[in-house]
Motif scaffolding. Structure first.
Motif, PDB file in Angstrom:
ATOM      1  N   PRO A 141       0.805  -1.238   0.000  1.00  0.00           N
ATOM      2  CA  PRO A 141       0.000   0.000   0.000  1.00  0.00           C
ATOM      3  C   PRO A 141       0.836   1.286   0.000  1.00  0.00           C
ATOM      4  CG  PRO A 141      -0.931  -1.579   1.506  1.00  0.00           C
ATOM      5  CD  PRO A 141       0.357  -2.161   1.044  1.00  0.00           C
ATOM      6  N   THR A 172       2.269   1.723  -3.397  1.00  0.00           N
ATOM      7  CA  THR A 172       1.149   1.978  -4.317  1.00  0.00           C
ATOM      8  C   THR A 172       0.786   3.462  -4.279  1.00  0.00           C
ATOM      9  OG1 THR A 172       0.294  -0.245  -4.030  1.00  0.00           O
ATOM     10  CG2 THR A 172      -1.276   1.407  -4.784  1.00  0.00           C
ATOM     11  N   ASN A 223      -7.749  -2.313  -8.755  1.00  0.00           N
ATOM     12  CA  ASN A 223      -7.703  -1.886  -7.357  1.00  0.00           C
ATOM     13  C   ASN A 223      -8.778  -0.816  -7.133  1.00  0.00           C
ATOM     14  OD1 ASN A 223      -7.036  -0.482  -4.968  1.00  0.00           O
ATOM     15  ND2 ASN A 223      -4.923  -1.243  -5.088  1.00  0.00           N
ATOM     16  N   LYS A 224      -9.826  -1.212  -6.420  1.00  0.00           N
ATOM     17  CA  LYS A 224     -11.007  -0.363  -6.201  1.00  0.00           C
ATOM     18  C   LYS A 224     -10.632   0.943  -5.503  1.00  0.00           C
ATOM     19  CE  LYS A 224     -15.632  -0.897  -4.307  1.00  0.00           C
ATOM     20  NZ  LYS A 224     -16.549  -1.831  -3.642  1.00  0.00           N
ATOM     21  N   ASP A 225      -9.769   0.836  -4.467  1.00  0.00           N
ATOM     22  CA  ASP A 225      -9.415   2.028  -3.669  1.00  0.00           C
ATOM     23  C   ASP A 225      -8.721   3.077  -4.527  1.00  0.00           C
ATOM     24  OD1 ASP A 225     -10.495   0.816  -1.498  1.00  0.00           O
ATOM     25  OD2 ASP A 225      -8.579  -0.054  -0.830  1.00  0.00           O
ATOM     26  N   ILE A 226      -7.843   2.618  -5.407  1.00  0.00           N
ATOM     27  CA  ILE A 226      -7.133   3.567  -6.271  1.00  0.00           C
ATOM     28  C   ILE A 226      -8.132   4.327  -7.139  1.00  0.00           C
ATOM     29  CG2 ILE A 226      -5.626   3.733  -8.298  1.00  0.00           C
ATOM     30  CD1 ILE A 226      -3.922   1.536  -7.179  1.00  0.00           C
ATOM     31  N   ASN A 230     -11.392   4.764  -6.877  1.00  0.00           N
ATOM     32  CA  ASN A 230     -12.333   5.632  -6.164  1.00  0.00           C
ATOM     33  C   ASN A 230     -11.665   6.872  -5.584  1.00  0.00           C
ATOM     34  OD1 ASN A 230     -14.331   3.880  -6.846  1.00  0.00           O
ATOM     35  ND2 ASN A 230     -14.361   2.801  -4.879  1.00  0.00           N
ATOM     36  N   GLY A 231     -10.381   6.810  -5.354  1.00  0.00           N
ATOM     37  CA  GLY A 231      -9.684   7.972  -4.792  1.00  0.00           C
ATOM     38  C   GLY A 231      -9.236   8.976  -5.861  1.00  0.00           C
ATOM     39  N   LYS A 235     -16.440   5.861 -10.810  1.00  0.00           N
ATOM     40  CA  LYS A 235     -16.080   5.031  -9.658  1.00  0.00           C
ATOM     41  C   LYS A 235     -15.911   3.579 -10.130  1.00  0.00           C
ATOM     42  CE  LYS A 235     -16.514   8.267  -6.518  1.00  0.00           C
ATOM     43  NZ  LYS A 235     -15.319   8.819  -5.883  1.00  0.00           N
ATOM     44  N   TYR A 236     -15.400   2.779  -9.240  1.00  0.00           N
ATOM     45  CA  TYR A 236     -15.215   1.351  -9.543  1.00  0.00           C
ATOM     46  C   TYR A 236     -16.528   0.644  -9.281  1.00  0.00           C
ATOM     47  CZ  TYR A 236     -12.779  -3.167  -9.632  1.00  0.00           C
ATOM     48  OH  TYR A 236     -12.351  -4.443  -9.931  1.00  0.00           O
TER      49      TYR A 236
END
Lengths: 302, 230
Positions: free
Chosen positions: B173, B176, B199-202, B204-205, B226-227
């Motif tokens: 992380p 990343t 990678n969902k978090d990437i 969405n951020g 968004k993802y």
């Protein structure tokens, strides 16, 4: 262009140095193959020397009747010399023949006494003929059988030697053809072994070619360093193989004298060293570069 | 400007056909940051391969800047690739070259002068925080460091487009986050960035354009997306 070339050389040298073990192993294999190839060339030369030494000892003699005039004999000598098949013609007059005979038998009392009692020269004048090739002796013999010479010639020694000459000619032709076939086979074998060795060395870098292509490297820029490496394999192996063969010849040349006393193997080798060295380098470097070129091509399709 | 016009890619293995990309159409403007999302096998990597000319489409047209990629020959491809920087999940560094040489290689391949190389390579490695490891070979670098070398290499020729194919797939992380910051900075400086990730978090951020893919088809194309995948 010059900048690209200098970068290719730089990367070729760096790759060669950094993959030290791989380079050493590749050189070792290419070296052994070149020693085999060079050894065969040497063996072939020795065989040729051996055959031509025997060939050099062969000649045919024409014996003239005792009343044949010397100017006629000299005319025949001239006529023979003008033939393309004839290498040399030596004239031995009756007096010279007697001198040679006396020298050869000076220790033999009976012979000198017999000659004194005769009070005349019983020997014939002769011509000793050497041909360029063994097969040419039959041509010369037929030429001498012509009607123009019958009146002066008493005998020609060809018929006595014809079997030996024929047999020698067959041996020579088998040795030459066999040598050629062997050289072709060994050359192909050597080329295949060197190609596969270099291909294996390059196989370890196969993934890098794709990366270089994706980063924008042209085929020439990617392939160049590997061709430099291939050239180095050939160059170093070539030099080492000539060195090894030179040492081998230095120690074995004296034994050649047992078979061919008139030939000094070492000086024959050193007089041909430059051309032999060039053959080995061309063969080694050529195969190194071509093998690298072909081996890399397969991976440049990305 | 990147154009994909009704592009399909079908791989034939023996007599079996696999559709990797099915009639994909999209346009990407200069200086955009676009993320392609989708599960493995959705067609993200096929898009990357078609963009860099590693593969040719079965149907349709792929245009990058002034290049019609389908029509480029093997000899012309390097010129396109010098305009596109690519980074991969598995870094794809040259293992026998140092970090410096890996970055310099891209410049040398483009025929840049030695003076430029000596000036710009240390700068690029400094930008990714690796100036002190210029002489290290890839085997002596961590995963995050390798990816930063790859980014420096991708950016060294000032490409119009940077393609990042799952660039954080092999990273922890912290690394990343570092890599994503670098990609955003590169985009701010004017380079078009194409990112593929799952990678969902990437995603969405980022709050950037997202193209979602499934089974070779584009199922969604949203600005500030968004993802969202089933």
């Amino acid at each position: 262009m010059f900048t690209n070339l200098s970068r290719i050389i730089k990367y070729g040298l760096a790759g060669f140095w950094r993959n030290g073990w791989l380079s050493t192993a590749t050189i070792a294999v290419v070296f052994l193959v070149l020693v085999g190839f060079g050894g065969l060339l040497i063996f072939n030369s020795v065989t040729n020397i051996f055959i031509s030494d025997i060939q050099d000892k062969i000649d045919i003699s024409v014996y003239f009747k005792s009343d044949a005039p010397e100017d006629q004999i000299l005319n025949i000598q001239k006529a023979l010399q003008s033939l393309a098949e004839v290498k040399s013609v030596d004239y031995i007059s009756r007096d010279q023949a007697l001198e040679i005979f006396k020298t050869q038998h000076q220790a033999d009392q009976n012979v000198s006494q017999a000659l004194d009692e005769l009070n005349a020269n019983p020997l014939s004048a002769s011509l000793n003929i050497k041909a360029n090739e063994l097969k040419d002796y039959s041509v010369i013999d037929s030429y001498l059988a012509g009607d123009a010479f019958k009146e002066y010639i008493s005998k020609v020694s060809y018929t006595q030697n014809v079997n030996v000459i024929d047999r020698l000619q067959r041996v020579k032709s088998i040795a030459q053809q066999g040598g050629f076939i062997l050289i072709v086979i060994i050359s192909l074998l050597a080329a295949l072994i060197i190609f596969n060795t270099i291909r294996l060395a390059i196989y370890s870098s196969r993934e890098e070619f794709g990366i270089m292509r994706l980063v924008g490297g042209s085929n020439f820029f990617i392939r160049g360093p590997y061709m430099i490496e291939g050239m180095l394999y050939g160059l170093i192996s070539g030099i080492l193989s000539v060195l090894a063969i030179t040492i081998f010849v230095y120690y074995t040349a004296p034994y050649l004298r047992i078979f061919v006393p008139d030939v000094n193997g070492w000086s024959y080798y050193t007089s041909h060293l430059a051309s032999f060295f060039i053959y080995q380098l061309i063969f080694g470097i050529g195969l190194g570069v071509i093998s690298s070129y072909i081996a890399v091509r397969k991976y440049l399709k990305i | 400007m990147i154009i994909f016009q009704n592009v399909s890619k079908v791989y034939k293995i023996n007599s079996h056909e696999t559709v990797a990309l099915d009639d994909a159409t999209f346009h990407i403007k200069s200086k955009e940051f676009v993320t392609f999302v989708g599960k493995s096998g959705a067609g993200k990597s096929t898009i990357v391969k078609l963009l860099v000319g590693e593969d040719k489409p079965t149907k349709g047209k792929v245009v990058v800047g002034s290049y019609n990629v389908n029509k480029l020959t093997s000899k012309e491809l390097p010129f396109l690739r010098r305009k596109i920087g690519v980074i991969f999940q598995d870094f794809r560094l040259l293992m026998n070259k140092t970090a410096y040489e890996n970055v310099a290689f891209a410049m040398e391949a483009a025929g840049r002068s030695s003076k430029e190389i000596q000036e710009f390579v240390p700068q690029a490695l400094d930008m990714v925080g690796l100036k002190h490891k210029m002489s290290n070979f890839p085997r002596e670098l961590s995963g995050g460091e390798k990816q930063r070398v790859a980014i420096a290499r991708a950016m060294i020729n000032h490409p119009d487009v940077l393609i990042a194919d799952e660039p954080t797939g092999n990273l922890d992380p912290v690394n990343t986050a570092d890599i994503m910051k670098l990609l955003l900075r590169i985009n701010e400086l004017g380079t078009t960035v194409l990112l593929t990730t799952h990678n969902k978090d990437i995603v969405n951020g980022l709050n950037k354009r997202v193209i979602s893919m499934e089974d070779g088809k584009i199922i969604r194309d949203e600005e500030e997306g968004k993802y969202i995948l089933t």
